[in-house]
Design an enzyme around this catalytic site. Structure first.
Site, short mmCIF file in Angstrom:
data_model
loop_
_atom_site.label_atom_id
_atom_site.label_comp_id
_atom_site.label_asym_id
_atom_site.label_seq_id
_atom_site.Cartn_x
_atom_site.Cartn_y
_atom_site.Cartn_z
CE LYS A 1 -4.44 0.99 0.14
NZ LYS A 1 -5.52 0.22 -0.48
P1 NAD Z 1 -12.61 8.06 -4.02
O1 NAD Z 1 -11.57 9.05 -3.67
O2 NAD Z 1 -12.98 7.87 -5.43
O3 NAD Z 1 -13.96 8.41 -3.22
C1 NAD Z 1 -13.98 8.58 -1.83
C2 NAD Z 1 -15.36 9.04 -1.41
O4 NAD Z 1 -15.41 9.09 0.01
C3 NAD Z 1 -15.71 10.44 -1.91
O5 NAD Z 1 -17.07 10.48 -2.28
C4 NAD Z 1 -15.47 11.31 -0.69
O6 NAD Z 1 -16.26 12.50 -0.69
C5 NAD Z 1 -15.93 10.35 0.41
N1 NAD Z 1 -15.41 10.71 1.73
C6 NAD Z 1 -14.18 11.15 2.05
N2 NAD Z 1 -14.10 11.42 3.35
C7 NAD Z 1 -15.31 11.13 3.87
C8 NAD Z 1 -15.88 11.21 5.17
N3 NAD Z 1 -15.15 11.67 6.20
N4 NAD Z 1 -17.16 10.82 5.34
C9 NAD Z 1 -17.89 10.37 4.29
N5 NAD Z 1 -17.42 10.29 3.04
C10 NAD Z 1 -16.15 10.66 2.84
O7 NAD Z 1 -12.12 6.69 -3.35
P2 NAD Z 1 -12.55 5.22 -3.76
O8 NAD Z 1 -11.57 4.68 -4.71
O9 NAD Z 1 -14.00 5.20 -4.08
O10 NAD Z 1 -12.29 4.44 -2.38
C11 NAD Z 1 -13.29 4.38 -1.37
C12 NAD Z 1 -12.95 3.26 -0.40
O11 NAD Z 1 -12.91 2.01 -1.12
C13 NAD Z 1 -11.61 3.39 0.30
O12 NAD Z 1 -11.73 2.85 1.61
C14 NAD Z 1 -10.70 2.49 -0.51
O13 NAD Z 1 -9.59 2.01 0.23
C15 NAD Z 1 -11.66 1.37 -0.86
N6 NAD Z 1 -11.27 0.60 -2.04
C16 NAD Z 1 -11.12 1.19 -3.26
C17 NAD Z 1 -10.77 0.42 -4.35
C18 NAD Z 1 -10.67 1.01 -5.72
O14 NAD Z 1 -10.56 0.23 -6.69
N7 NAD Z 1 -10.71 2.31 -5.90
C19 NAD Z 1 -10.55 -0.96 -4.20
C20 NAD Z 1 -10.72 -1.54 -2.95
C21 NAD Z 1 -11.09 -0.75 -1.88
#
Ligand code: NAD
Length: 440
Positions: free
Chosen positions: A108
């Protein structure tokens, strides 16, 4: 009652220790080895901002384990990034890759910064510097980054370009996944985490553990986070006939009992930068969204959102962890006591790393698979993963397998799904460590 400790390392150790009660013959020293990261890389570097000032940024790239293959894991840009968080997320990636049986280890990365306050040019300079500082850490066969919180396919394109300039004459497309399609990205990768989340939920519900909720169609769903994962999950569940009654982002949430019009929410967010204020909706806080009366709650944002203080108020019948680490161990205990099922992160969001692996395979062969092929393979993988955990869980329920209290030697209660998933993953990594002869 003492206050819950929301420390990333403590939480991941608690989860690991709980799982180890259900694994026989896991040697003490091997437990220590599996808990520790293989390598922690930290770099501070200065970047010139658009106004001519210079700011220093602290960055991490952690490789937890490479027993099954190159390190694999996203890079997040967030002001709250810490070394402990990156280490615990790298560890989670090790278990996730082992669980879905793909030949990657766990890694990571993170940059402490506030992307909301940085221009595209500043983000590009930070990304290029991150890549050049870590050019001997990341690599097509050693450690392969991907998007995570506040990083996306543009970030991956900058990493690829910088790495490629520094390593000419090689097929460097494999150095990152989640790239734009025109740069060797895979069809379906951008959607894979949200789409995989839907496949996993569909399979889980088909097991009929929740008699009043056996399919996605008709389910009332609340989703925290409307970024890549949250928005795609909303669309995927919506297409299966679910009603998305609440959504949120970092600015707050919106609620509409009749169901939200996703296209309208996306357009509103694009125009206003936030979902709050969407016409025809009630404004709610992120805390209220977690406690909303709904069938399925999908945390898809940041960690520790369901904790000791609010877990008793969760009304959903099922929590699907699209985000990493959204539920604390204390909350797990409360949810289980209250009969709320949890599909844990290492299963629920494993679609992302699965299609990342497919992208890497396509890049090796210079191929481009069509979307149907990618999604068919993804669905098969997610179904197998749910079936494996469900069968193992049943073995514990009917007493074929037992956990043991290490001090008294007494059998302990049946594990929850997170623990069963971790048991399966940890066993696989431990076995591979022994077979490879890494453990003397
Ligand atoms: P992203 O940056 O595209 O979106 C994040 C979202 O979370 C946004 O809508 C943001 O406004 C919101 N957010 C941020 N802080 C917040 C808070 N305090 N309260 C509520 N909402 C909040 O990120 P993503 O890629 O969608 O990732 C989201 C989660 O999924 C993370 O935990 C990440 O580790 C996990 N994840 C992502 C992937 C991937 O392929 N992108 C894969 C596995 C896991």
């Amino acid at each position: 009652m003492s206050k819950e400790i929301l420390d990333h390392i403590v939480i991941s150790e608690q989860q690991f220790n709980r799982a180890s009660l259900y694994i026989n013959h896991l040697q003490r020293g091997l437990v220590d080895f599996l808990q520790q990261p293989k390598r922690i890389n930290i770099v501070n570097f200065p970047v010139e901002l658009d106004d001519g000032s210079v700011k220093s940024f602290r960055c991490y790239r952690v490789i937890h384990n490479r027993v099954f293959g190159p390190g694999k894991g996203g890079i997040r840009y967030h002001p709250d990034v810490t070394e402990e968080e990156v280490v615990s997320l790298a560890k989670l990636m090790t278990w996730k890759c082992a669980l879905v049986n793909i030949p990657f280890g766990g890694a990571k990365g993170g940059v402490i910064c506030n992307p909301k306050e940085l221009s595209t040019n500043e983000l590009r300079r930070i990304t290029r510097r991150f890549t050049s500082e870590f050019f001997d850490v990341i690599g097509p066969h050693t450690d392969i980054p991907a998007p995570d919180l506040y990083t996306n396919e543009q970030t991956m394109a900058w990493i690829y370009d910088t790495y490629d300039v520094m390593n000419p004459g090689e097929n460097n497309q494999l150095v990152v996944t989640g790239k734009p399609i025109d740069l060797g990205g895979s069809y379906g990768r951008n959607e894979a985490t949200g789409q995989g989340c839907m496949y996993v939920t569909e399979r889980f519900l088909s097991k009929r553990l929740i008699p009043e909720l056996t399919e996605i169609a008709g389910a009332r769903i609340a989703i925290q986070g409307f970024g890549n994962v949250g928005s795609i999950a909303a669309e995927a569940f919506g297409k299966q006939g679910a009603k998305i009654i609440a959504l949120s982002d970092s600015g707050g949430g919106v609620y509409a009992e009749a169901g939200l019009n996703l296209d309208a929410v996306i357009a509103f967010k694009q125009e206003h930068g936030c979902v709050v204020g969407m016409p025809g909706t009630l404004t709610i806080t992120n805390e209220e969204l977690i406690e909303l009366d709904c069938d399925i709650l999908i945390p898809a944002a940041i960690s520790n959102q369901i904790h000791a203080e609010n877990a008793n108020n969760v009304k959903a019948k099922l929590v699907v962890e699209a985000a990493n680490n959204p539920t604390t161990p204390a909350a797990d205990t409360i949810l289980e006591k209250n009969g709320v099922f949890v599909i844990p992160d290492i299963v629920a969001n494993a679609g992302g790393v699965t299609v990342s692996y497919y992208e890497w395979v396509q890049n090796q062969a210079n191929e481009q698979w069509d979307l149907e092929l990618v999604n068919n393979k993804l669905k098969k993988k997610m179904d197998e993963c749910v079936d494996t955990i469900f069968q193992r869980w049943q073995a514990f329920v009917c007493g074929e397998e037992k956990g043991t209290d290490k001090e008294t030697g007494e059998p302990i209660e049946c594990p929850d799904f997170r623990t069963v998933a971790l048991v399966t993953a940890i066993e696989r990594v431990a076995n591979a460590t022994l077979i490879r002869g890494i453990w003397p």
